[in-house]
Design an enzyme around this catalytic site. Structure first.
Site, mmCIF file in Angstrom:
data_model
loop_
_atom_site.group_PDB
_atom_site.id
_atom_site.type_symbol
_atom_site.label_atom_id
_atom_site.label_comp_id
_atom_site.label_asym_id
_atom_site.label_seq_id
_atom_site.Cartn_x
_atom_site.Cartn_y
_atom_site.Cartn_z
ATOM 1 N N HIS A 1 5.430 23.663 22.421
ATOM 2 C CA HIS A 1 3.962 23.662 22.316
ATOM 3 C C HIS A 1 3.275 24.507 23.366
ATOM 4 O O HIS A 1 2.091 24.318 23.623
ATOM 5 C CB HIS A 1 3.426 22.237 22.445
ATOM 6 C CG HIS A 1 3.779 21.344 21.309
ATOM 7 N ND1 HIS A 1 2.950 21.153 20.225
ATOM 8 C CD2 HIS A 1 4.879 20.605 21.082
ATOM 9 C CE1 HIS A 1 3.529 20.305 19.390
ATOM 10 N NE2 HIS A 1 4.695 19.952 19.890
ATOM 11 N N LYS B 1 -12.268 20.667 24.955
ATOM 12 C CA LYS B 1 -10.814 20.769 25.103
ATOM 13 C C LYS B 1 -10.496 20.455 26.562
ATOM 14 O O LYS B 1 -11.414 20.370 27.384
ATOM 15 C CB LYS B 1 -10.321 22.166 24.741
ATOM 16 C CG LYS B 1 -11.130 23.306 25.408
ATOM 17 C CD LYS B 1 -10.716 24.691 24.898
ATOM 18 C CE LYS B 1 -11.322 25.080 23.580
ATOM 19 N NZ LYS B 1 -10.361 25.162 22.493
ATOM 20 N N ARG B 2 -9.217 20.298 26.892
ATOM 21 C CA ARG B 2 -8.880 20.094 28.295
ATOM 22 C C ARG B 2 -9.397 21.258 29.134
ATOM 23 O O ARG B 2 -9.496 22.388 28.656
ATOM 24 C CB ARG B 2 -7.360 19.962 28.462
ATOM 25 C CG ARG B 2 -6.827 18.609 28.094
ATOM 26 C CD ARG B 2 -7.375 17.501 28.972
ATOM 27 N NE ARG B 2 -6.729 17.492 30.261
ATOM 28 C CZ ARG B 2 -5.838 16.587 30.662
ATOM 29 N NH1 ARG B 2 -5.506 15.577 29.879
ATOM 30 N NH2 ARG B 2 -5.285 16.652 31.858
ATOM 31 N N LYS C 1 -7.765 28.476 29.178
ATOM 32 C CA LYS C 1 -8.696 28.270 28.058
ATOM 33 C C LYS C 1 -10.045 28.940 28.328
ATOM 34 O O LYS C 1 -10.848 29.129 27.432
ATOM 35 C CB LYS C 1 -8.883 26.773 27.799
ATOM 36 C CG LYS C 1 -7.593 26.072 27.332
ATOM 37 C CD LYS C 1 -7.832 24.584 27.119
ATOM 38 C CE LYS C 1 -6.560 23.807 26.807
ATOM 39 N NZ LYS C 1 -6.120 23.959 25.399
ATOM 40 N N THR D 1 -5.923 23.047 17.931
ATOM 41 C CA THR D 1 -6.137 22.272 16.712
ATOM 42 C C THR D 1 -7.619 21.934 16.587
ATOM 43 O O THR D 1 -8.119 21.726 15.483
ATOM 44 C CB THR D 1 -5.305 20.969 16.735
ATOM 45 O OG1 THR D 1 -5.444 20.357 18.018
ATOM 46 C CG2 THR D 1 -3.849 21.254 16.460
ATOM 47 N N LYS E 1 -10.407 21.881 13.318
ATOM 48 C CA LYS E 1 -11.354 20.793 13.018
ATOM 49 C C LYS E 1 -12.772 21.341 12.877
ATOM 50 O O LYS E 1 -13.525 20.937 11.977
ATOM 51 C CB LYS E 1 -11.305 19.727 14.119
ATOM 52 C CG LYS E 1 -9.965 18.984 14.168
ATOM 53 C CD LYS E 1 -9.757 18.204 15.470
ATOM 54 C CE LYS E 1 -8.276 17.859 15.640
ATOM 55 N NZ LYS E 1 -7.935 17.444 17.016
HETATM 56 C C1 26W Z 1 3.359 17.803 32.218
HETATM 57 C C2 26W Z 1 4.087 18.736 31.420
HETATM 58 C C3 26W Z 1 3.451 19.126 30.162
HETATM 59 C C4 26W Z 1 3.777 20.316 29.620
HETATM 60 C C5 26W Z 1 3.263 20.677 28.442
HETATM 61 C C6 26W Z 1 2.574 18.281 29.533
HETATM 62 C C7 26W Z 1 2.040 18.641 28.339
HETATM 63 C C8 26W Z 1 2.385 19.843 27.796
HETATM 64 C C9 26W Z 1 1.870 20.174 26.433
HETATM 65 C C10 26W Z 1 2.854 21.080 25.746
HETATM 66 C C11 26W Z 1 0.519 20.715 26.459
HETATM 67 C C12 26W Z 1 -0.099 20.690 25.094
HETATM 68 O O1 26W Z 1 -0.709 19.729 24.719
HETATM 69 N N1 26W Z 1 0.042 21.787 24.353
HETATM 70 C C13 26W Z 1 -0.814 22.004 23.216
HETATM 71 O O2 26W Z 1 -0.179 21.578 22.037
HETATM 72 C C14 26W Z 1 -1.063 21.671 20.937
HETATM 73 C C15 26W Z 1 -0.358 21.092 19.729
HETATM 74 O O3 26W Z 1 0.683 21.910 19.335
HETATM 75 C C16 26W Z 1 -1.496 23.107 20.718
HETATM 76 O O4 26W Z 1 -2.428 23.146 19.686
HETATM 77 C C17 26W Z 1 -2.111 23.680 21.982
HETATM 78 O O5 26W Z 1 -2.387 25.054 21.828
HETATM 79 C C18 26W Z 1 -1.173 23.473 23.147
HETATM 80 O O6 26W Z 1 -1.795 23.864 24.365
#
Ligand code: 26W
Length: 840
Positions: A384, A575-576, A581, A685, A689
């Site tokens: 992701h 978003k975060r 971003k 995502t 929406k």
């Molecule tokens: C703490 C380590 C960590 C590393 C990566 C925590 C969380 C992540 C995630 C991969 C971050 C995340 O939420 N990624 C998002 O995933 C969404 C669903 O696929 C995508 O739409 C977003 O672009 C992506 O940033």
């Protein structure tokens, strides 16, 4: 008149309810009960479960009784589906995810079970406004952002499509922190979502699994064969909590199983009797910490021991649960790939791979090669992210201490893998180092994404561009070594929650135009293209948007004391908070527009009245992100208080953006901000929406924006900024943001205004780190895309001035983005990865 409380009924003992019982399996297609029936069940629950009379009940009592009533009507279906899933031993999906950002359950479950109208009327008959009860529910925020919300959309689609599947995760006692602002700064508060009771969960302490940690490994002789075993040092209990996942109008109820950690020996009675109470409960506290709180880090792993404990805890429990309760006792293990596929939602559950090997080899006595061949067919991995800092690694030191046997298994997997690489590519030491699962720098550690890639039958990215970059940039050697392993599944969102529930007015308008059925076949939205040409339909669509803005206004007034001007364009970025971003780019646009007006260079009347809406949480340890939050709030205070821009510009930043708030904000938006640096946002995502709710997108060529623009068309999408190859080229050439600043007068004015202290009461130091970061570092090329962004915003302004054309565009956005239903994503997973049989 409110109904009277009723007396308890009596039921005869039986395995399932008699078919004529009001709660027994109702035919699919009609509400499962009448208003009177619902009133009776509701009052029964209020009286006999909550133990209160209607007249003395609190809003929370009523909410709980309502939830229990809805639950009861789903129960027969759930029991039926559980029975069928164990009876039929065909292939199913186990979705392994450390996060599920579910959002409120009540409305969704009412919708799925066709009870919305019946319940509304029944409560009205009791003198209760159902809306008041909806507000009672604290959403389970068991996720950080995109990844967790995606998991929630996927399980909704799997249930709606009747796919045999189960979601596994962690029942965090505290979900994502509650955000408040004090003087514009983010303050985090614990999210005690369970305090008032959680009516949607079913704990099963009797089905607890024991999860071991620590200790050492040893070898022993098993009839002439040398085998290994793990001698752990301590353990905890994993207690499953089941949640219903009802499909939409299909009478299907799947299961989400979340694990809670509890101590094996609640406390040491000897110590307790000796009077050392604190010491006696220490073990309990230690064990229960494992599922205590969700890590709020998004995209930057904190190599914390507790996090690894969480990861192993939930996957080990899930695998044991699969063997103990899902798989038939006499099932032939050689045929496991015909029975199960574990989908790894990012690297967080990847420790499941060595755990599965350990179970097969050490516990089931399987030969290593056979076990490995099976494992490689039973897992698939979704990546992701593309940010290098987000790729998880675990230090060998920590793994050895916490999971010594798993470390051995990982080493052996790596040795055999690297041997195969040598066979194929020769002794290319550079390549071997690059592909090794175990890396030596900066410390000896395990690259979880590599382990997942080697073990997974398939590896997928989450949008076309992302999957391509994953193959070309992140894992090119693996792509070459494993032809056909890499694939794409573009993300999607559930139209049940994000259109039906969030935007009932639009849903009704669509149904009126296209008939029912689009909710589970979202490509049918195409049918709206012709309606976009109909002036009357456009007027009605515009009225829906206006009503949604009014409703958002009510929500924000109640929640935060804000006012939303109906005649403003609603320009939304939710978003975060993360530098990639580029919320900073949005801030620069606001400051530029503001500065233009107050300096007199731009006529206020030449600017479309706009309200900028932000929603964003920053990871508590992410200092720059928190500073940007402070800056947004500070710019907001100045702009909102300045009479020179009154009626023209406004900035709203409601705190604690979550799924519940998203459901009010997204349907009201005119403009969707998707402005990440090309090549950084895996998919997004939120972008989907917004488009599905009739907002136009201003966006870069990044993530799923690329596919949105392809489908929507260039005329109805505001593209700006560099492409990913252009980004690469600029880095290669040498990027000096300070030169961009020097050369662009408008940009200079905006940055200088921030630097001057105009948004910090004259104090130039407050936002100095933000400014110097932009000028001298700017890792995400905010300044490089600034001019192009401002120009695109002028195009937006001009387009918005022609309201009728704008509305037409908005309708076309809805019509052309049906592809982004998570039902389509699930179909793609089934076709390309899971190969599960047709649903039943
Ligand atoms: C703490 C380590 C960590 C590393 C990566 C925590 C969380 C992540 C995630 C991969 C971050 C995340 O939420 N990624 C998002 O995933 C969404 C669903 O696929 C995508 O739409 C977003 O672009 C992506 O940033």
């Amino acid at each position: 008149m409110p109904h009277e409380e009723i007396a308890p009924g009596s039921t005869a003992a039986a395995d399932v309810l008699a078919p004529n019982h009001p709660l027994a399996l109702a035919p699919v297609g009609a509400p499962p009960t009448s208003v009177d029936g619902f009133v009776r069940e509701f009052l029964h629950n209020l009286n006999f479960t909550q133990g209160v009379a209607l007249s003395t009940s609190s809003a929370n009592d009523r909410y709980l009784a309502l939830a229990l009533t809805v639950r009861d009507y789903l129960m027969a279906r759930w029991l039926e589906d559980q029975r069928r899933q164990t009876e039929r031993q065909d292939k199913g999906v186990a979705y392994l995810s450390a996060e599920y950002l579910l959002g409120r359950q009540l409305d969704n479950n009412l919708l799925a079970s066709r009870l919305t109208e019946v319940a509304t009327e029944a409560l009205a008959a009791c003198g209760i406004d159902i809306d008041d009860l909806r507000q009672q529910e604290v959403e389970p925020g068991l996720g950080n952002g995109g990844l967790g919300r995606l998991a929630a959309c996927f399980i909704d689609s799997l249930a709606t499509m009747s796919v045999a599947s189960i979601g596994y995760g962690i029942r965090y006692e505290y979900g994502i922190f509650r955000q408040t602002f004090v003087d514009g700064h983010q303050i985090e508060q614990p999210d005690a979502w369970l305090t008032l009771g959680s009516p949607w969960e079913f704990p099963h302490p009797e089905a607890a699994q024991t999860i071991c940690f620590g200790g050492h490994t040893e070898t022993y002789d098993d009839d002439g064969v040398t085998r290994s075993r793990w001698v752990p040092a301590w353990n905890v209990k994993a207690v499953p909590y089941n949640y219903m996942v009802p499909g939409y109008h299909n009478g299907r109820v799947n299961t989400l199983r979340l694990w809670r950690a509890v101590a094996t020996n609640a406390f040491d009675l000897r110590i307790f009797n000796a009077g050392d109470y604190a010491e006696a409960v220490r073990a309990q506290t230690f064990a229960e910490n494992i599922s205590k709180v969700l890590y709020p880090e998004d995209s930057t792993p904190q190599g914390k021991e507790l996090r690894l404990q969480q990861q192993y805890f939930f996957v080990a429990a899930s695998i044991q649960d699969f063997f103990a309760h899902v798989l038939a006792d006499d099932y032939d293990l050689a045929k496991l790939p015909d029975r199960i596929i574990f989908q790894l939602n990012d690297t967080h559950p990847v420790i499941a791979v060595p755990e599965f090997m350990r179970v097969l080899v050490d516990e089931k006595g399987m030969d290593w090669d056979a076990a490995w061949a099976i494992t490689q067919q039973c897992f698939a991995y979704t990546c992701h992210t593309l940010l290098p800092e987000a790729l998880e690694v675990w230090s060998v030191d920590l793994l050895g201490r916490l999971l010594p046997r798993h470390l051995e298994i990982i080493y052996r997997i790596n040795d055999e893998f690297l041997l195969a690489v040598r066979e194929r590519f020769g002794d290319d030491e550079m390549r071997i180092r690059n592909m090794s699962i175990v890396s030596d720098f900066p410390e000896r550690s395990v690259r979880m994404a590599y382990l997942a890639t080697v073990a997974g039958a398939k590896v997928n990215g989450v949008a076309e561009l992302h999957s391509q970059l994953l193959r070309d940039k992140v894992l090119p050697d693996f792509d070459e070594f494993y032809p056909g392993k890499f694939t794409n599944v573009t993300n999607g969102v559930t139209p049940r929650r994000f259109i039906r529930l969030a935007n009932p007015r639009l849903a009704d308008l669509i149904t009126e135009a296209l008939g029912a059925g689009w909710t589970v076949d979202l490509e049918r939205l195409r049918g709206l293209e012709t309606f976009a040409e109909d002036p009357e339909f456009r007027a009605r669509f515009a009225e829906v948007k206006a009503a949604n803005k009014r409703r958002l206004g009510e929500v924000l007034r109640e929640r935060d004391g804000f006012t939303v001007s109906e005649d403003h364009m609603l320009d939304v970025m939710v978003k975060r908070l993360h530098e990639y971003k580029r919320q900073m780019l949005k801030v620069l646009h606001i400051v530029t527009t503001y500065e233009g007006i107050v300096s007199g260079r731009v006529e206020a009347s030449a600017v479309q009245p706009r309200t900028f809406v932000f929603g964003a949480k920053a990871a508590p340890g992410y200092a720059m992100a928190k500073r940007i939050i402070h800056l947004i709030n500070s710019v907001g205070s100045v702009v909102n208080d300045d009479p020179r821009v009154e009626g023209r510009l406004k900035v709203l930043f409601p705190p604690n953006y979550n799924v519940t708030l998203a459901e009010s904000v997204i349907p009201a938006a005119d403009l969707s901000e998707q402005i990440s640096l090309a090549g950084k946002e895996a998919s997004g995502t939120g972008n989907m929406k917004f488009a599905l709710n009739g907002a136009l997108t201003i966006g870069t060529d990044d993530g799923a924006n690329v596919e949105i623009r392809q489908l929507v068309g260039d005329d109805d999408f505001f593209l700006f900024g560099m492409t990913e190859p252009e980004v690469e080229a600029l880095w290669a050439k040498g990027y000096r943001p300070s030169e961009v600043y020097q050369q662009d007068e408008q940009l200079r004015r905006a940055i200088d205004l921030i630097a001057s202290g105009a948004f910090s009461g004259g104090d130039r130091t407050v936002f100095e780190p933000v400014v110097s970061n932009l000028l001298y570092d700017d890792r995400f090329m905010v300044l490089a895309d600034y001019a192009s962004y401002i120009e695109a915003q002028h195009t937006v302004d001009a387009a918005y001035a022609d309201q009728d054309a704008w509305v037409r565009s908005a309708i076309l956005n809805v019509a052309r983005t049906g592809y982004f239903s998570s039902d389509r994503s699930m179909r793609d997973y089934i076709d390309r990865i899971w190969h599960t049989p047709p649903s039943y």
